[in-house]
Design an enzyme around this catalytic site. Structure first.
Site, short mmCIF file in Angstrom:
data_model
loop_
_atom_site.label_atom_id
_atom_site.label_comp_id
_atom_site.label_asym_id
_atom_site.label_seq_id
_atom_site.Cartn_x
_atom_site.Cartn_y
_atom_site.Cartn_z
N ASP A 93 -15.52 13.65 -6.12
CA ASP A 93 -15.72 12.29 -6.86
C ASP A 93 -17.24 12.51 -7.94
O ASP A 93 -18.10 13.50 -7.44
CB ASP A 93 -16.40 11.29 -5.82
CG ASP A 93 -16.14 9.76 -6.75
OD1 ASP A 93 -16.83 9.35 -7.58
OD2 ASP A 93 -15.66 9.07 -5.95
N LYS A 177 -3.90 4.46 -6.54
CA LYS A 177 -3.99 2.93 -6.65
C LYS A 177 -3.38 2.60 -8.16
O LYS A 177 -3.85 3.47 -9.15
CB LYS A 177 -5.31 2.50 -6.53
CG LYS A 177 -5.34 0.94 -6.85
CD LYS A 177 -6.55 0.53 -5.93
CE LYS A 177 -8.01 1.15 -6.52
NZ LYS A 177 -9.27 0.33 -5.85
#
Length: 224
Positions: A93, A177
């Site tokens: 990330d 997602k």
């Protein structure tokens, strides 16, 4: 005034949300963990011995779940040390993430050479650097402008798909997602070009009023 009402409404929903309470009780960092757990239970995504990459992993609830699931699976393997996962978890990330036991975390951007090189250095040499499962709960900072937010989400979906196409084993899977709005049908078509099996999932933990939806691709099509 409207913004304050919105913030108060969100806070009220958050404080009374059973998934928030469950996450706090079970030691997970975010309620998003229950979206993954439900999809995993339905589709049997996580299996012993897997190498799994979690894109956009912060704050870490998906990596926590994967670690716990692989540890549970490791109990039936006498070669796995007690309390250790039967598999490898790599998380990345651009934001910082608190350490999770047995999870290799990289703070960086997998779209950039440095971040990608750091990630690829951790991939198993025995499998020629290929992985079994790629997860992406990445989402853009929302502007409130539907078309713009959908475009940003579509971009994140495409870069996750590009990464998965390059790094998955032939029988691998990708779960991302998405927003079920502008650009969603194009993402589905992109998945169908890459995977033999494509399915959408709307887990119970995903709020009904949210356009959030999860797209699952399994088994890479052979390159043309």
């Amino acid at each position: 005034m409207a913004k304050n009402k919105f913030n108060k409404s969100w806070l009220q929903d958050h404080l009374t949300d059973p998934y928030v309470k469950m996450a706090q009780k079970e030691g997970y960092r975010a309620r998003a963990v229950y979206k993954l757990s439900e999809i995993d239970e339905q589709d049997h995504l996580i299996k012993a011995g897997m190498t799994i990459v979690d894109l956009g992993s912060a704050p870490g609830s998906w990596s926590q779940y994967v670690r716990n699931r692989l540890t549970e699976l490791g109990k039936s393997n006498p070669k796995i040390e007690s309390g250790k996962p039967d598999g490898q978890i790599i998380a990345i990330d651009i934001l910082p993430m608190e350490d999770i036991a047995d999870v290799s975390f990289i703070q960086g951007d997998f779209r950039e050479e440095e971040g990608l090189a750091a990630l690829e250095a951790l991939l198993p040499k025995s499998a020629e650097g290929k992985v079994d499962l790629v997860l992406s709960d990445m989402a853009p900072n929302l502007s409130g402008v539907g078309v713009a937010d959908s475009a940003r989400m579509a971009f994140l979906a495409e870069i996750a798909l590009d990464f998965a196409t390059a790094h998955l084993k032939p029988e691998g899977a990708l779960l991302i997602k998405c927003f079920n709005g502008s650009g969603y049908s194009q993402i589905v078509e992109s998945f169908k070009k890459v995977f033999k099996t494509v399915a959408s999932r709307k887990p119970k933990a995903s709020r009904a009023k949210s356009s959030e939806i999860f797209l699952l691709g399994k088994n890479l099509k052979p390159p043309k």
